[in-house]
Design a protein around this motif. Structure first.
Motif, PDB file in Angstrom:
ATOM      1  N   THR A   1       0.831  -1.201   0.000  1.00 47.45           N
ATOM      2  CA  THR A   1       0.000   0.000   0.000  1.00 47.45           C
ATOM      3  C   THR A   1       0.865   1.249   0.000  1.00 47.45           C
ATOM      4  N   GLN A   2       1.963   1.193   0.726  1.00 49.74           N
ATOM      5  CA  GLN A   2       2.878   2.332   0.775  1.00 49.74           C
ATOM      6  C   GLN A   2       3.461   2.648  -0.604  1.00 49.74           C
ATOM      7  N   GLU A   3       3.810   1.620  -1.363  1.00 40.16           N
ATOM      8  CA  GLU A   3       4.334   1.834  -2.709  1.00 40.16           C
ATOM      9  C   GLU A   3       3.308   2.540  -3.585  1.00 40.16           C
ATOM     10  N   LEU A   4       2.052   2.123  -3.501  1.00 43.99           N
ATOM     11  CA  LEU A   4       0.998   2.773  -4.268  1.00 43.99           C
ATOM     12  C   LEU A   4       0.821   4.221  -3.834  1.00 43.99           C
ATOM     13  N   TRP A   5       0.913   4.429  -2.526  1.00 40.26           N
ATOM     14  CA  TRP A   5       0.737   5.774  -1.996  1.00 40.26           C
ATOM     15  C   TRP A   5       1.874   6.696  -2.443  1.00 40.26           C
ATOM     16  N   ARG A   6       3.072   6.170  -2.463  1.00 40.95           N
ATOM     17  CA  ARG A   6       4.195   6.986  -2.927  1.00 40.95           C
ATOM     18  C   ARG A   6       3.972   7.429  -4.379  1.00 40.95           C
ATOM     19  N   GLU A   7       3.545   6.514  -5.222  1.00 39.17           N
ATOM     20  CA  GLU A   7       3.270   6.867  -6.619  1.00 39.17           C
ATOM     21  C   GLU A   7       2.190   7.938  -6.703  1.00 39.17           C
ATOM     22  N   TYR A   8       1.173   7.797  -5.881  1.00 37.85           N
ATOM     23  CA  TYR A   8       0.078   8.765  -5.872  1.00 37.85           C
ATOM     24  C   TYR A   8       0.577  10.151  -5.459  1.00 37.85           C
ATOM     25  N   LEU A   9       1.387  10.204  -4.390  1.00 37.07           N
ATOM     26  CA  LEU A   9       1.888  11.491  -3.914  1.00 37.07           C
ATOM     27  C   LEU A   9       2.806  12.155  -4.930  1.00 37.07           C
ATOM     28  N   VAL A  10       3.655  11.374  -5.579  1.00 36.33           N
ATOM     29  CA  VAL A  10       4.526  11.920  -6.629  1.00 36.33           C
ATOM     30  C   VAL A  10       3.679  12.478  -7.771  1.00 36.33           C
ATOM     31  N   ASP A  11       2.660  11.743  -8.173  1.00 34.93           N
ATOM     32  CA  ASP A  11       1.775  12.212  -9.245  1.00 34.93           C
ATOM     33  C   ASP A  11       1.052  13.495  -8.856  1.00 34.93           C
ATOM     34  N   ARG A  12       0.850  13.687  -7.556  1.00 39.40           N
ATOM     35  CA  ARG A  12       0.193  14.894  -7.060  1.00 39.40           C
ATOM     36  C   ARG A  12       1.151  16.068  -6.941  1.00 39.40           C
ATOM     37  N   GLY A  13       2.434  15.852  -7.260  1.00 38.96           N
ATOM     38  CA  GLY A  13       3.397  16.938  -7.269  1.00 38.96           C
ATOM     39  C   GLY A  13       4.248  17.078  -6.029  1.00 38.96           C
TER      40      GLY A  13
END
Length: 318
Positions: free
Chosen positions: A230-242
């Motif tokens: 879940t953390q890996e997915l969250w990291r991708e999400y946060l990066v995509d959010r800038g």
């Protein structure tokens, strides 16, 4: 789907003398020292973890005790107060307990959420919150604070920022929190079910002095994520959010990512697993200096660099 945090994982602050820190959080506040390790980024100093009997995420307060560290300044761009949850009927007991130990504390708040405001030996702002919302978590039954009155875990953290709207937007849109209540300069957000251990208060202070992170201040606050995937997915999400997000870092007892929200507060997203009994039995938590495998070759040098601390014993968990 946007990830959602389930609540607070831990708060990490900066202290000076490690023995003074242990004496206060174990003897005065009655928490368990659940891990005695070192700062993995600076192995010459301790990283001390306090919490319940097993170090459950959401009960944890941790410290980097850098001896002779300069005194910081609590202010804008920081987490400016850390609140612990206590039983509603225990406020008077805590007032008497703190007074007997020479710790100044003031009662404030409302009938639904009375609190004792105090400071630790380094000047860190703390609160003991006696909420009308029942906290079902089992506490550490220590030698100095009986279980019926003991701290249940984190209650909430206060983030003081210049622009409250931007910080609130980040907590809602990027961490999945929800707004629970709003005042002109203060917004309460909740994660998951809400209640103690799931709350953050954002205070807007456009004229306040910027905080200086050093002794007596919070370094970062961490939010819970269940596992590494879940953390890996969250990291991708946060990066995509800038957001500028660190790589996933192995903290031995959990893995972590870090980023700063728009108001300047350093946030961490930490996993619940593997936990603090990964390298020592539950009954022996905090009794010995534990090092991750990559620091074991340097154990002799590290043990010479950190000051030996003694820890008052609590009652063993059932």
């Amino acid at each position: 789907m946007m990830p959602r945090t389930e609540g607070l994982h831990h708060v990490t602050a900066i202290a000076d003398d490690p023995q003074t820190n242990v004496d206060f959080y174990v003897t005065v506040l009655g928490l368990r020292l659940v891990k005695r390790t070192v700062n993995f980024d600076d192995p010459s100093t301790y990283h001390l973890y306090y919490g319940d009997s097993s170090g459950t995420p959401g009960t944890l307060m941790t410290f980097f005790p850098w001896q002779k560290v300069p005194t910081g300044r609590i202010g804008v761009g920081q987490s400016t107060a850390t609140a612990f949850s206590i039983p509603q009927a225990s406020l008077g007991w805590w007032r008497d307990h703190l007074t007997a130990l020479g710790v100044d504390a003031a009662i404030t708040g409302t009938s639904d959420e009375e609190r004792l405001e105090l400071r630790d030996p380094d000047g860190l702002r703390l609160e003991l919150v006696a909420s009308s919302v029942v906290d079902p978590r089992n506490p550490w039954d220590s030698a100095s604070v009986p279980g019926e009155h003991a701290i249940r875990g984190q209650h909430s953290s206060v983030l003081t920022v210049g622009d409250g709207e931007r910080t609130v937007a980040t907590l809602v849109e990027d961490l999945g929190m929800r707004v629970e209540s709003e005042l002109p300069d203060r917004t309460r957000l909740r994660a998951g079910p809400g209640g103690p251990g799931h709350l953050v208060d954002v205070v807007a202070d456009s004229r306040g002095e910027p905080g200086v992170v050093a002794g007596g201040t919070v370094h970062h606050i961490a939010f819970r994520v269940p596992d590494h995937a879940t953390q890996e997915l969250w990291r991708e999400y946060l990066v995509d959010r800038g957001h500028h997000v660190t790589k996933i870092l192995d903290r031995q007892y959990f893995t972590s990512i870090y980023f700063r929200e728009p108001g300047g507060v350093l946030l961490e997203v930490a996993t619940d697993t593997p936990g603090f009994d990964v390298d020592e039995p539950l009954l022996e938590l905090g009794r010995a200096l534990k090092l991750p495998p990559w620091l074991e070759p340097d154990r002799e040098d590290i043990e010479r660099s950190v000051r030996l601390v003694t820890v008052p014993e609590g009652r063993d968990p059932a």
